[in-house]
Each structure stands twice: as structure tokens, then as C-alpha cells.
Design a protein around this motif. Structure first.
Motif, PDB file in Angstrom:
ATOM      1  N   GLN A 247      56.244  58.326  41.082  1.00 12.97           N
ATOM      2  CA  GLN A 247      55.270  57.283  40.808  1.00 12.97           C
ATOM      3  C   GLN A 247      54.376  57.150  42.039  1.00 12.97           C
ATOM      4  OE1 GLN A 247      56.991  53.417  40.012  1.00 12.97           O
ATOM      5  NE2 GLN A 247      55.289  52.802  38.699  1.00 12.97           N
ATOM      6  N   GLY A 248      53.090  57.430  41.890  1.00 12.26           N
ATOM      7  CA  GLY A 248      52.196  57.351  43.027  1.00 12.26           C
ATOM      8  C   GLY A 248      50.954  58.183  42.843  1.00 12.26           C
ATOM      9  N   THR A 249      50.197  58.328  43.922  1.00 13.27           N
ATOM     10  CA  THR A 249      48.895  58.994  43.875  1.00 13.27           C
ATOM     11  C   THR A 249      48.794  60.195  44.805  1.00 13.27           C
ATOM     12  OG1 THR A 249      48.053  57.489  45.594  1.00 13.27           O
ATOM     13  CG2 THR A 249      47.736  56.826  43.301  1.00 13.27           C
ATOM     14  N   ALA A 250      49.742  60.374  45.718  1.00 16.42           N
ATOM     15  CA  ALA A 250      49.639  61.446  46.720  1.00 16.42           C
ATOM     16  C   ALA A 250      49.890  62.808  46.097  1.00 16.42           C
ATOM     17  CB  ALA A 250      50.623  61.209  47.860  1.00 16.42           C
TER      18      ALA A 250
ATOM     19  N   ALA B 120      52.117  54.786  58.935  1.00 17.05           N
ATOM     20  CA  ALA B 120      51.298  55.722  58.174  1.00 17.05           C
ATOM     21  C   ALA B 120      50.250  54.964  57.364  1.00 17.05           C
ATOM     22  CB  ALA B 120      52.181  56.561  57.251  1.00 17.05           C
ATOM     23  N   LEU B 121      50.679  53.920  56.682  1.00 18.55           N
ATOM     24  CA  LEU B 121      49.746  53.117  55.887  1.00 18.55           C
ATOM     25  C   LEU B 121      48.660  52.509  56.768  1.00 18.55           C
ATOM     26  CD1 LEU B 121      52.320  51.284  53.570  1.00 18.55           C
ATOM     27  CD2 LEU B 121      50.676  53.034  52.859  1.00 18.55           C
ATOM     28  N   GLN B 122      49.046  51.972  57.898  1.00 22.42           N
ATOM     29  CA  GLN B 122      48.086  51.321  58.796  1.00 22.42           C
ATOM     30  C   GLN B 122      47.051  52.295  59.343  1.00 22.42           C
ATOM     31  OE1 GLN B 122      50.509  49.385  61.779  1.00 22.42           O
ATOM     32  NE2 GLN B 122      51.500  48.050  60.270  1.00 22.42           N
TER      33      GLN B 122
ATOM     34  N   ASN C  93      48.519  58.941  53.542  1.00 26.80           N
ATOM     35  CA  ASN C  93      49.394  58.824  52.385  1.00 26.80           C
ATOM     36  C   ASN C  93      50.830  58.963  52.865  1.00 26.80           C
ATOM     37  OD1 ASN C  93      47.490  58.461  50.330  1.00 26.80           O
ATOM     38  ND2 ASN C  93      47.220  60.659  50.052  1.00 26.80           N
ATOM     39  N   THR C  94      51.730  58.206  52.253  1.00 27.44           N
ATOM     40  CA  THR C  94      53.131  58.290  52.652  1.00 27.44           C
ATOM     41  C   THR C  94      54.029  58.158  51.430  1.00 27.44           C
ATOM     42  OG1 THR C  94      54.857  57.354  54.084  1.00 27.44           O
ATOM     43  CG2 THR C  94      53.191  55.814  53.243  1.00 27.44           C
ATOM     44  N   VAL C  95      55.024  59.027  51.337  1.00 27.85           N
ATOM     45  CA  VAL C  95      55.923  59.088  50.185  1.00 27.85           C
ATOM     46  C   VAL C  95      57.347  58.782  50.637  1.00 27.85           C
ATOM     47  CG1 VAL C  95      57.004  60.656  48.515  1.00 27.85           C
ATOM     48  CG2 VAL C  95      54.520  60.677  48.827  1.00 27.85           C
ATOM     49  N   ALA C  96      58.014  57.913  49.874  1.00 25.47           N
ATOM     50  CA  ALA C  96      59.414  57.599  50.130  1.00 25.47           C
ATOM     51  C   ALA C  96      60.284  58.327  49.124  1.00 25.47           C
ATOM     52  CB  ALA C  96      59.648  56.097  50.027  1.00 25.47           C
ATOM     53  N   VAL C  97      61.326  58.988  49.610  1.00 29.94           N
ATOM     54  CA  VAL C  97      62.314  59.627  48.742  1.00 29.94           C
ATOM     55  C   VAL C  97      63.486  58.661  48.600  1.00 29.94           C
ATOM     56  CG1 VAL C  97      63.785  61.626  48.372  1.00 29.94           C
ATOM     57  CG2 VAL C  97      61.603  61.891  49.576  1.00 29.94           C
ATOM     58  N   LEU C  98      63.753  58.236  47.366  1.00 30.60           N
ATOM     59  CA  LEU C  98      64.727  57.182  47.114  1.00 30.60           C
ATOM     60  C   LEU C  98      66.064  57.748  46.665  1.00 30.60           C
ATOM     61  CD1 LEU C  98      62.378  54.700  45.210  1.00 30.60           C
ATOM     62  CD2 LEU C  98      62.809  54.869  47.680  1.00 30.60           C
ATOM     63  N   ALA C  99      67.103  56.945  46.857  1.00 28.33           N
ATOM     64  CA  ALA C  99      68.461  57.346  46.493  1.00 28.33           C
ATOM     65  C   ALA C  99      68.922  56.634  45.229  1.00 28.33           C
ATOM     66  CB  ALA C  99      69.417  57.042  47.647  1.00 28.33           C
TER      67      ALA C  99
ATOM     68  N   ALA D 162      56.542  49.226  49.571  1.00 29.48           N
ATOM     69  CA  ALA D 162      56.630  50.194  48.472  1.00 29.48           C
ATOM     70  C   ALA D 162      55.482  50.019  47.487  1.00 29.48           C
ATOM     71  CB  ALA D 162      57.975  50.047  47.763  1.00 29.48           C
ATOM     72  N   LYS D 163      55.121  48.769  47.198  1.00 29.81           N
ATOM     73  CA  LYS D 163      54.003  48.518  46.282  1.00 29.81           C
ATOM     74  C   LYS D 163      52.699  49.080  46.850  1.00 29.81           C
ATOM     75  CE  LYS D 163      55.789  44.369  43.982  1.00 29.81           C
ATOM     76  NZ  LYS D 163      55.618  42.909  43.799  1.00 29.81           N
ATOM     77  N   GLN D 164      52.497  48.917  48.140  1.00 31.12           N
ATOM     78  CA  GLN D 164      51.296  49.464  48.772  1.00 31.12           C
ATOM     79  C   GLN D 164      51.303  50.990  48.714  1.00 31.12           C
ATOM     80  OE1 GLN D 164      50.641  48.022  52.759  1.00 31.12           O
ATOM     81  NE2 GLN D 164      48.788  49.251  53.057  1.00 31.12           N
ATOM     82  N   MET D 165      52.481  51.582  48.856  1.00 33.79           N
ATOM     83  CA  MET D 165      52.596  53.031  48.834  1.00 33.79           C
ATOM     84  C   MET D 165      52.253  53.629  47.476  1.00 33.79           C
ATOM     85  SD  MET D 165      56.073  53.339  51.114  1.00 33.79           S
ATOM     86  CE  MET D 165      56.328  55.077  50.804  1.00 33.79           C
ATOM     87  N   LEU D 166      52.411  52.861  46.421  1.00 30.99           N
ATOM     88  CA  LEU D 166      52.064  53.376  45.090  1.00 30.99           C
ATOM     89  C   LEU D 166      50.585  53.726  44.995  1.00 30.99           C
ATOM     90  CD1 LEU D 166      54.136  51.000  42.766  1.00 30.99           C
ATOM     91  CD2 LEU D 166      54.645  53.367  43.406  1.00 30.99           C
ATOM     92  N   HIS D 167      49.773  53.080  45.834  1.00 35.66           N
ATOM     93  CA  HIS D 167      48.330  53.344  45.843  1.00 35.66           C
ATOM     94  C   HIS D 167      47.898  54.192  47.039  1.00 35.66           C
ATOM     95  CE1 HIS D 167      48.073  50.359  42.656  1.00 35.66           C
ATOM     96  NE2 HIS D 167      48.776  49.543  43.413  1.00 35.66           N
ATOM     97  N   GLN D 168      48.843  54.457  47.946  1.00 39.44           N
ATOM     98  CA  GLN D 168      48.542  55.243  49.139  1.00 39.44           C
ATOM     99  C   GLN D 168      49.747  56.112  49.467  1.00 39.44           C
ATOM    100  OE1 GLN D 168      46.872  52.832  52.330  1.00 39.44           O
ATOM    101  NE2 GLN D 168      47.397  54.376  53.863  1.00 39.44           N
ATOM    102  N   GLY D 169      50.164  56.885  48.485  1.00 43.02           N
ATOM    103  CA  GLY D 169      51.351  57.707  48.644  1.00 43.02           C
ATOM    104  C   GLY D 169      52.159  57.702  47.370  1.00 43.02           C
ATOM    105  N   GLY D 170      53.428  57.287  47.452  1.00 42.27           N
ATOM    106  CA  GLY D 170      54.222  57.227  46.244  1.00 42.27           C
ATOM    107  C   GLY D 170      55.705  57.094  46.507  1.00 42.27           C
TER     108      GLY D 170
END
Length: 375
Positions: A108-111, A167-169, A173-179, A194-202
């Protein structure tokens, strides 16, 4: 993007092969698609002669898995989640080359997960002020040196969240790999980031919905953090920790591994210092060190020159850059060692600033290693 039938069959196959990933992957790569495998599910030994009785049994009774896959696809579609199959062009190609790549990913994201340069930044959950400063400085300098990089981490406390936020600042783009599945978020304290990352990463995971953040899942997800990237950077780590597992996996995947050193005896630098001591990671002290070690510096300078970017008449200079210009104005054509003495700047800061000045067309590196202030 793979068609829905292939997504459906890949989900079913991933469930069957979750605890026998290597064997299922081998067949998948040989056959070329999950759909082709599932078409033979009633005679699976025609594809996998060595299949165990348990595996044969699993392929015989897939009704419940098919119902689950159908519900999962519907849920993903309703929530804007991309289901990426291993043979999908949008699947991370770096990761697909790994021997234990997941058959399916939920994203889920844009990157762009296949962008030109991807860096994973990992470390302890008990990040010190020193570690925070390292991440902050690295991201700030990297913005000048390599602004198109994608930053990957795990959204955990400590170094991970520092990597994402910095990264956001700095516009990365920054992506988190979740468990866990994408219907949940752990830790909840990082939800706003995480919500911000959906529009600047994922957000990326191999786990379907309703999968909890169990301990073993964090170990498994480390291979995705390592496999996604060109290089892995360990900021701080104790002598044992998840970051060291990620670094080991990165080496096994033939990725470049780097580590920031710390004070001797410092608990959360001991793991980093050991990596460097044992030649398992290259020592870096700045973003410039990293860019230089990766061989990305010359490419950036070449790009600047080839695109015909001319020197700005009044370029914006940082305080450190202004200090260097002032010194060279008094005595031009100085080498780095003399500039270090005259500016009193740490060598890592100095070299990074000199590189930025060269990109801006303010100075030029001359034969012999001296820097010339352009008129």
C-alpha cells in the motif's frame, strides 16, 4: 500487474508453501506461474516428484484456501492494497533474485519498489542521541548527494522510525516492511508516520490480513528489508540484535553492508564495531562516505554536467559551505588536509560540503587533489 486469476492462485500457493518456501519457489521458478502449478494440483507429483505425502495432501484439499484467497483479494481491492506476485513486473526485482523471496507481497503506497537506488537503514530499538544524530545528518546530507533514493526500514522503535521520519522530512520516499498484515499497525505509536508514508513511500508485507505481529515474523521480515535494497546501513546495534540478522542476510544476498562506528564499550555500538572489526561491514562516517563507496558520486556529477546545469550566480550555501568559500577566497587551491585545519571542520562534514560545492559549480577538484574556487 498480474491478472486476478494469477493473484488468486499465488495466494493459495503461498499458503500451501509457507513453511516449505524453498521447495515451492523452485517449482514456481521452473514452471513460471502459480496458475500453471495449480492446474496440476491433483497430480502435483508430476511437477514435484519428491513431494511429501503431507504436501500432496495439502494440494488435494484446497477448498478452504481458495475461499480464503477470494476473501483476501476482495479485502485488498476494497482497501487500495496491491497484491504483488513474484512474476509481476511491479514486484521488487532486487528481492525476486533472492533464494527465499516471498511468492506474494501486499503493498500500500506510492513509491516505486524498483527505483534506481534503494537503501535500507536498520539498528537498535534503543537508539541513543548519538544514533539519532547520525540518522539525521545522514538523511540531510543524502538529500544533497542522492535525492532520488528510496529509504527502507521496519517502522520499529529506535533507528527504524528515525530513518523513516528523517527521510520524510528530507523529501525521500520511504517504505516500511511490516511483520503483520496491513489491517493492523504495530507499533500503534507510529501510526501518524505510517499514514504520511502512504503518500510518500508505502507499507509492505508478506503477511495477509489478520496476521499478528508475532516474534518470528520480525525475523522473517528482515530478509525482505535486506533483499529490497542495494545496500544496508547499520546505525547502532548491541552485540546481538535484529539489525545484525538483516546485515548478515544482506551479505548473503551480495548486498553492500555499511556500519557507523561508535565509542569502544558503548552498548549500542558494540555490534556495529564488531561488524567493522570482522570485515562484515564497511566503516562510514557520513553520507558522502556511503555515496563514494557505492560509486554513485561520479554518476551524480556526470549527470549534473551532462544535463548542462550551470553554476548559479548566487547559489544558496550552508554555513559550512560559506566557511570553505571564505577560506579558499583567502588562499585558493588547498587540499583537504589543509582545509580541515583552516576550517576546523570534521573531515566527514568537509568532504560532503566540498562535494556539494562542486555540484553547485562553486569549486573544482584539480589534479593533485586540491580544490580551486571558481571565479
Amino acid at each position: 500487474m498480474a491478472d486476478q486469476q494469477e493473484q488468486f492462485n499465488t495466494l493459495v500457493l503461498s499458503r500451501i508453501g509457507f513453511y516449505n518456501l524453498a521447495g515451492i519457489l523452485e517449482v514456481y521458478r521452473r514452471v513460471g506461474s502459480a496458475t500453471a502449478i495449480m492446474e496440476q494440483h491433483r497430480d502435483i507429483r508430476s511437477l514435484i516428484p519428491e513431494a511429501s505425502p503431507r504436501l500432496v495432501e495439502a494440494f488435494q484439499h484446497i477448498d478452504s484456501l481458495q475461499r480464503w484467497a477470494e476473501a483476501e483479494l476482495k479485502w485488498a481491492g476494497n482497501n487500495g492494497i496491491h497484491v504483488l506476485c513474484l512474476n509481476d513486473e511491479c514486484y521488487p526485482q532486487r528481492l525476486s533474485e533472492c533464494c527465499d523471496a516471498p511468492l506474494v507481497l501486499f503493498y500500500q503506497g506510492t513509491a516505486d519498489l524498483n527505483c534506481r537506488r534503494i537503501i535500507s537503514i536498520v539498528g537498535t530499538r534503543r537508539c541513543t542521541v548519538y544514533g539519532q544524530d547520525l540518522v539525521r545528518r545522514f538523511a540531510t546530507d543524502l538529500k544533497q548527494l542522492c535525492p532520488d533514493a528510496l529509504i527502507v526500514s521496519g517502522l520499529a522503535y529506535g533507528v527504524d522510525i528515525q530513518a523513516h521520519r528523517n527521510a520524510l522530512q528530507n523529501g525521500f520516499n520511504t517504505v516500511a516492511v511490516l511483520a503483520h498484515g496491513l489491517d493492523n499497525l504495530y507499533p500503534n505509536a507510529h501510526r501518524d508516520t505510517a499514514k504520511q508514508m502512504l503518500h510518500q513511500g508505502g507499507l509492505l508485507t508478506e503477511y495477509a490480513s489478520h496476521t499478528n505481529a508475532d516474534k518470528q515474523n520480525f525475523v522473517r521480515r528482515n530478509r525482505i528489508v535486506a533483499g529490497l535494497s542495494d545496500a544496508c546501513i547499520v546505525v547502532e546495534s548491541a552485540v546481538h540484535g535484529g539489525a545484525l540478522i538483516t546485515a548478515r542476510l544482506a551479505r548473503e544476498y551480495n548486498r553492500d553492508v555499511f556500519s557507523f562506528p561508535g565509542a569502544v564499550g558503548s552498548t549500542y555500538s558494540e555490534g556495529c564495531n564488531n561488524l567493522i572489526r570482522d570485515n562484515q561491514a564497511a566503516l562510514i562516517t557520513s553520507a558522502f562516505d556511503f555515496i563514494n563507496a557505492m560509486g554513485w558520486q561520479d554518476k551524480l556529477l556526470s549527470k549534473v554536467r551532462n544535463e548542462g546545469i550551470e553554476r548559479q550566480l548566487f547559489p544558496e550555501l550552508s554555513a559550512e559551505e560559506q566557511l570553505i568559500v571564505a577560506v579558499l577566497s583567502q588562499q585558493n587551491d588547498l587540499q583537504v588536509n589543509m582545509l580541515t585545519v583552516k576550517t576546523n571542520l570534521p573531515i566527514a562534514h568537509l568532504t560532503a560540503s566540498l562535494f556539494r560545492l562542486e555540484m553547485k559549480g562553486v569549486v573544482k577538484l584539480m589534479p593533485g587533489g586540491s580544490y580551486h574556487l571558481l571565479g
